[in-house]
Every structure is written in C-alpha cells, then in structure tokens.
Scaffold this motif. Structure first.
Motif, PDB file in Angstrom:
ATOM      1  N   GLN A 140       0.818  -1.219   0.000  1.00 63.42           N
ATOM      2  CA  GLN A 140       0.000   0.000   0.000  1.00 63.42           C
ATOM      3  C   GLN A 140       0.850   1.267   0.000  1.00 63.42           C
ATOM      4  O   GLN A 140       0.406   2.322  -0.414  1.00 63.42           O
ATOM      5  CB  GLN A 140      -0.848   0.086   1.256  1.00 63.42           C
ATOM      6  N   PHE A 141       2.073   1.172   0.531  1.00 63.55           N
ATOM      7  CA  PHE A 141       2.900   2.359   0.694  1.00 63.55           C
ATOM      8  C   PHE A 141       3.581   2.773  -0.612  1.00 63.55           C
ATOM      9  O   PHE A 141       4.070   3.877  -0.727  1.00 63.55           O
ATOM     10  CB  PHE A 141       3.985   2.101   1.750  1.00 63.55           C
ATOM     11  N   GLU A 144       2.800   6.162  -2.484  1.00 67.88           N
ATOM     12  CA  GLU A 144       1.779   6.915  -1.750  1.00 67.88           C
ATOM     13  C   GLU A 144       2.187   8.386  -1.621  1.00 67.88           C
ATOM     14  O   GLU A 144       3.329   8.707  -1.306  1.00 67.88           O
ATOM     15  CB  GLU A 144       1.590   6.304  -0.351  1.00 67.88           C
ATOM     16  N   ILE A 153      -2.052   6.053   8.788  1.00 64.00           N
ATOM     17  CA  ILE A 153      -2.447   4.651   8.718  1.00 64.00           C
ATOM     18  C   ILE A 153      -3.813   4.581   9.379  1.00 64.00           C
ATOM     19  O   ILE A 153      -3.957   4.805  10.572  1.00 64.00           O
ATOM     20  CB  ILE A 153      -1.417   3.741   9.410  1.00 64.00           C
ATOM     21  N   GLY A 161      -6.184  -3.390   2.491  1.00 65.23           N
ATOM     22  CA  GLY A 161      -5.244  -2.685   1.625  1.00 65.23           C
ATOM     23  C   GLY A 161      -5.945  -1.571   0.876  1.00 65.23           C
ATOM     24  O   GLY A 161      -7.055  -1.734   0.381  1.00 65.23           O
ATOM     25  N   ASP A 162      -5.273  -0.407   0.832  1.00 68.38           N
ATOM     26  CA  ASP A 162      -5.853   0.759   0.183  1.00 68.38           C
ATOM     27  C   ASP A 162      -5.149   0.951  -1.148  1.00 68.38           C
ATOM     28  O   ASP A 162      -3.934   1.097  -1.210  1.00 68.38           O
ATOM     29  CB  ASP A 162      -5.648   1.981   1.089  1.00 68.38           C
ATOM     30  N   ARG A 169      -3.242   8.001   2.615  1.00 67.42           N
ATOM     31  CA  ARG A 169      -3.601   7.108   3.713  1.00 67.42           C
ATOM     32  C   ARG A 169      -3.498   5.647   3.269  1.00 67.42           C
ATOM     33  O   ARG A 169      -3.631   5.326   2.082  1.00 67.42           O
ATOM     34  CB  ARG A 169      -5.018   7.400   4.220  1.00 67.42           C
ATOM     35  N   VAL A 170      -3.200   4.786   4.222  1.00 68.01           N
ATOM     36  CA  VAL A 170      -3.191   3.350   3.944  1.00 68.01           C
ATOM     37  C   VAL A 170      -4.012   2.664   5.032  1.00 68.01           C
ATOM     38  O   VAL A 170      -4.256   3.247   6.086  1.00 68.01           O
ATOM     39  CB  VAL A 170      -1.760   2.768   3.925  1.00 68.01           C
ATOM     40  N   ASP A 171      -4.423   1.413   4.765  1.00 70.20           N
ATOM     41  CA  ASP A 171      -5.202   0.669   5.756  1.00 70.20           C
ATOM     42  C   ASP A 171      -4.317   0.138   6.869  1.00 70.20           C
ATOM     43  O   ASP A 171      -3.215  -0.348   6.624  1.00 70.20           O
ATOM     44  CB  ASP A 171      -5.892  -0.525   5.076  1.00 70.20           C
TER      45      ASP A 171
END
Lengths: 201, 216
Positions: A140-141, A144, A153, A161-162, A169-171
């Motif tokens: 996810q990162f 980003e 986060i 997972g975003d 933002r990430v999950d």
C-alpha cells in the motif's frame, strides 16, 4: 593423582574448558565472514525492496545494490538512482508493542511520494501486529502521496489494503491499531529525515 | 542392570516421556510452538544437544571429579548448543533471526541436564546417545502436536501453507503463550488419565488371575 585432589580438579577443569571452547572459537571465527555477509545481505536486500527494485538471487541483489545504491555518509540510510530519478531511504527505529521496530523507508529525494517500506526487525504479536510484515500491507505504501506530516495509517479502513496512491492514507492491520500507530510514527519520522537530507539545499 | 535399547527408546517416547512424566522442558513449549517450522528446528536442536551431550558426558564420566561435575555438564551441553547456534546463524540466517534468543536458551532446557544426571552419569556412551535421541523425540512428539494445533487454530496454516479458507477467523489466543499452557495441561491430563486407566486394568487382571490373593 587422586580424582578429588585440588590439583586434579583444577587441571581437569582447565583442560576440559580448553577442549570445548577452542573448537567453538574456531567455528565462530570460520563462519564470521559468512555471518557478516548474511547481515549485509539482509540490509541491502531490504533497501532494494524498499526502493522497489526486484531481484532473483542473492548475487543479483548484491550486484544491483552495487550499481544502483550508495550508502548515506552517516550510515543512516541509502541513496539510489533508479531510471534517472533520485531516491533516498533511511533506516529508522521506533517503539513497538513488545520491542522496537526497525524499518527502511524510501521516498523520492524531496519526500513528496513514498517509494516503499520494508521491515527489518519487529517483535509484534504474531498474527496481529506481526502482519505489518505481510506484502499486502507493505504494498500500500508504494508511491503513496505524502502530506506535510507524512501519511496516515487508517484504522477505520477495510483492513485489506488501500489501492489509491493519492489519498495519503493506507489501511491499518485489523486488530492491531497500536502497532499500526507505531508504524505510522516511524514512517513519518523517516519522511522528515528524508526531507532534511534530500530537500532544497 | 544394563537397559536394552528398545526399553531406552520406549522410556523416552512414552513410559518416561520428558513432558508427560518427567515434566521437563515445559518452558520452551511456550516460546516456539505457535509455528510448526520453528518447533521442528527447536526439536532438532534439543535432540542433537541432548544426544551428543549425553554421549560425551558418559564418555568422560570416569575422569570427572565430583566437585566440578555440574560445571562440566553445563560446559559440554552448552558447547553443543552454541554449535547449533553458530551453524544456524551462518547457514540459515532467516530462521536464526526468527528463533532469536531461543536457540541459546536450549541450554536452560531441563531435559539436557536431566538426562545427563539421570542417565548419562550411570550408563555407557552409546546407550546415553540413544537415550538422548529418544528423549528429544519424546519431547518433540508432544511439542509438535501442540504446535500443529496452535498454528492451525492461530493462523489457519500449517508449515506456512494456508489450509483454512477465508471464512476462518484465527484464534488469536492460540498464538499467545497462555494457549500453550492450556494445551500442555490438557495433554498431561490425557496421558495421565490414560495411564491411570491402564494401571487399573492391569490390577483388575491380576486380581482376576489370582482371586484369593487379591481378596486377602
């Protein structure tokens, strides 16, 4: 000589210690180089993964590392030139739930977008916080976008997972809000370091 | 009396199982059994160190002064444990990192000292070696059973392979140390009640065979 006489006990103990410790010292000395190269490989391959460089064998990893990456002067991280773009990665340690977490965080030189993260060391609860080392979380990162304070986060996310690289933002890992908070703090501290190292001079 | 090899093996695996009967080495069951792979490596390390440690100690027991007996036992056993540690660090760095301090802590596993004192001190080297292997495996069987339950319920995997589908909710408690306590206790309970029932059956059979002797 009697078996319980002082001189026998001293001589026996001395000889026994020598007999068992000398081979250990030799074994340790003989494997020292290997252990050191294992340690270097762990650091180098983590840096490559954070930079998003794929590799097949350990030898390939070392040659790619040698051609693309250089160490930062103070040993705090790495600088890489990939496809004409400059990236910086820093090694950052911060508090975790059971022990400290050490990560490699890579971003472009100005710290506008993350390139990727990699976990070097963590002692989080296996199956919960320990899942920060899983690929879906780390992926996810990649790319980003970073805000003034870095990224968030988000514990309110789906936990799967975003996919959007532009929302900053990430999950978080479900059931591990504390660990996710620690990771966020480490990543954002690392971003600050990257901006300080590579930002406008 | 010199015990036969078959008896030594049966003792280590069942009659005198280090976990069920001697209740030794319980500490390490907490640490490594949430994951089958780490458990297997731990079992291999303990078996190796117990077998070779017992073998060596039995070989030098005639030369051993009583005053430093324990010190020499620790020296010999830690020699083998550190050897395991060095080999893992050099050739299996990923596993070594995962097991962390637990490899070095094999030396504090009571099975090693227990077998050195209880068996190797009074028996020839080869029998001691077999005793070490049997006890390591007796310990291993129990540990493995616990690890299988913990990894499956805790992660839904075995040896890292996913067995349970997406519907499966992992039991987080199985990953944490307390579940090892529950499972060890249940295993002890099971083996003890099995042995108690077998003992009662044996007594009943004796009473049946010689009724007047039992009546007296």
């Amino acid at each position: 000589m009697k078996k319980d006489s002082v001189s026998y006990v001293v001589a026996f103990t001395f000889l026994a210690c020598a007999a068992f410790i000398v081979p250990l010292a030799i074994a340790n000395e003989a494997t020292k180089k290997r252990v050191e190269s294992n340690r270097l490989f762990a650091a180098h391959s983590a840096a490559l993964r954070a930079f998003g460089v794929s590799y097949g064998s350990p030898a390939e990893a070392e040659s790619k590392y040698a051609s693309l990456v250089s160490d930062l002067p103070d040993g705090k991280g790495f600088r890489a030139q990939i496809d004409g773009k400059a990236y910086i990665a820093v090694k950052k340690t911060g508090g975790g739930l059971w022990g400290s977490i050490t990560m490699v965080v890579a971003a472009d030189e100005k710290g506008e977008r993350l390139q990727g993260i990699e976990i070097l060391d963590q002692m989080e609860t296996p199956g919960l916080g320990g899942r920060i080392d899983e690929d879906w979380f780390k992926k996810q990162f990649r790319g980003e976008k970073l805000g003034p304070e870095g990224l968030t986060i988000d514990t309110a996310g789906s936990g799967t997972g975003d996919g959007d690289p532009d929302n900053g933002r990430v999950d978080a890992v479900t059931g591990a809000s504390l660990t996710s908070g620690f990771v966020q703090a480490i990543v954002n501290a690392a971003v600050k370091d990257i901006r300080a190292t590579g930002g406008p001079k | 009396m010199k015990p036969s090899n078959a008896k030594i093996i049966k003792d280590g695996l069942w009659t005198n199982n280090p976990i069920f009967v001697q209740v030794l080495g319980i500490c390490s069951t907490l640490a490594v059994t949430n994951n089958v792979r780490n458990t297997l490596i731990m079992i291999a390390g303990v078996t190796f160190a117990t077998a070779f440690g017992s073998f060596t100690l039995s070989g030098i027991k005639g030369l051993l002064p009583r005053k430093v007996r324990m010190i020499i036992q620790v020296l010999v056993l830690s020699f083998y444990v550190i050897l395991v540690d060095i080999v893992l660090r050099a050739y299996a760095p990923a596993i070594s990192k995962q097991l962390g301090p637990y490899v070095g802590l094999i030396i504090t596993n009571c099975i090693l000292m227990g077998r050195a004192e209880a068996f190797a001190a009074a028996n020839p080297p080869w029998a001691s070696f077999i005793d070490g292997i049997a006890n390591g495996l007796g310990y291993g069987v129990v540990l493995l059973a616990i690890a299988v339950v913990r990894e499956f319920l805790g992660f839904g995997t075995l040896l890292g392979f996913r067995l349970a589908g997406d519907w499966f909710t992992p039991w987080t408690i199985m990953i944490m140390a307390p579940s090892a306590f529950f499972l060890v206790a249940m295993a002890l309970w099971g083996s003890n009640s099995y042995n108690a029932r077998a003992e009662a059956r044996r007594k009943a059979a004796v009473a049946k065979a010689a009724p007047d002797r039992a009546a007296k």
